[in-house]
Design a protein around this motif. Structure first.
Motif, PDB file in Angstrom:
ATOM      1  N   VAL A   1      33.460  35.161  49.543  1.00 25.35           N
ATOM      2  CA  VAL A   1      34.145  34.057  49.707  1.00 25.35           C
ATOM      3  C   VAL A   1      33.464  33.070  50.436  1.00 25.35           C
ATOM      4  O   VAL A   1      33.119  31.904  49.678  1.00 25.35           O
ATOM      5  CB  VAL A   1      34.986  34.092  51.055  1.00 25.35           C
ATOM      6  N   ALA A   2      32.054  33.377  50.857  1.00 24.32           N
ATOM      7  CA  ALA A   2      31.351  32.692  51.202  1.00 24.32           C
ATOM      8  C   ALA A   2      29.947  32.164  50.150  1.00 24.32           C
ATOM      9  O   ALA A   2      29.694  30.997  49.779  1.00 24.32           O
ATOM     10  CB  ALA A   2      30.089  33.541  51.797  1.00 24.32           C
ATOM     11  N   GLU A   3      29.670  32.990  49.456  1.00 22.37           N
ATOM     12  CA  GLU A   3      29.150  33.363  48.237  1.00 22.37           C
ATOM     13  C   GLU A   3      29.513  31.720  47.348  1.00 22.37           C
ATOM     14  O   GLU A   3      29.157  31.038  46.604  1.00 22.37           O
ATOM     15  CB  GLU A   3      28.709  33.813  47.445  1.00 22.37           C
ATOM     16  N   THR A   4      31.161  32.084  46.933  1.00 26.36           N
ATOM     17  CA  THR A   4      31.705  31.144  46.362  1.00 26.36           C
ATOM     18  C   THR A   4      31.593  29.845  46.404  1.00 26.36           C
ATOM     19  O   THR A   4      31.629  28.532  45.780  1.00 26.36           O
ATOM     20  CB  THR A   4      33.517  31.717  45.946  1.00 26.36           C
ATOM     21  N   HIS A   5      31.847  29.805  48.223  1.00 20.99           N
ATOM     22  CA  HIS A   5      31.841  28.272  48.463  1.00 20.99           C
ATOM     23  C   HIS A   5      30.371  27.811  48.304  1.00 20.99           C
ATOM     24  O   HIS A   5      29.743  26.234  47.857  1.00 20.99           O
ATOM     25  CB  HIS A   5      31.754  27.712  49.906  1.00 20.99           C
ATOM     26  N   GLN A   6      29.167  28.343  48.529  1.00 21.46           N
ATOM     27  CA  GLN A   6      27.874  28.158  48.272  1.00 21.46           C
ATOM     28  C   GLN A   6      27.994  27.901  46.713  1.00 21.46           C
ATOM     29  O   GLN A   6      26.595  26.715  45.807  1.00 21.46           O
ATOM     30  CB  GLN A   6      27.146  28.950  48.703  1.00 21.46           C
ATOM     31  N   ALA A   7      28.453  28.600  45.755  1.00 24.90           N
ATOM     32  CA  ALA A   7      28.879  28.421  44.586  1.00 24.90           C
ATOM     33  C   ALA A   7      28.830  26.343  44.096  1.00 24.90           C
ATOM     34  O   ALA A   7      28.519  25.951  43.137  1.00 24.90           O
ATOM     35  CB  ALA A   7      28.889  29.434  43.405  1.00 24.90           C
TER      36      ALA A   7
END
Length: 109
Positions: free
Chosen positions: A27-33
């Motif tokens: 989820v965090a990686e997706t928010h960063q992307a």
């Protein structure tokens, strides 16, 4: 690439609404992307009304990704150019009708 990250949000947030077994790193990686996508779009829309100068399928496809992403926790709050673009698209009858369907589906979760 945006669709890959949207799929991760669907898998981790939509399919796991109670948060059990949610992969918070994904989820965090997706928010960063998405932050990268939003920044690039904000720059583009700073001097254009639409992604390809005129309203096009690029706007439609990107709008639907953002409509879903917002129901899954992605915020457009810090992106006034994107908010204006998003509002312009939602003034179109077909987009407005689709938005109602997306919100109805999101309410089921």
């Amino acid at each position: 690439f945006m669709a890959v990250h949207l799929t991760a949000l669907i898998r981790e947030v939509f399919m796991k609404p109670d948060g059990a077994d949610r992969d918070e790193a994904a989820v965090a990686e997706t928010h960063q992307a998405f932050g990268g996508y939003l920044g690039a779009m904000e720059r583009r829309l700073s001097d254009h009304d639409y992604l390809c100068d005129d309203y096009s399928v690029a706007d439609i496809a990107t709008w639907i990704c953002f409509a879903f992403a917002q129901t899954l926790g992605i915020s457009l709050e810090d992106y006034p150019g994107i908010q204006d673009w998003y509002a312009r698209l939602q003034e179109r009858p077909a987009i407005a009708a689709e938005y109602q369907q997306i919100m109805a589906a999101a309410a089921l979760v």
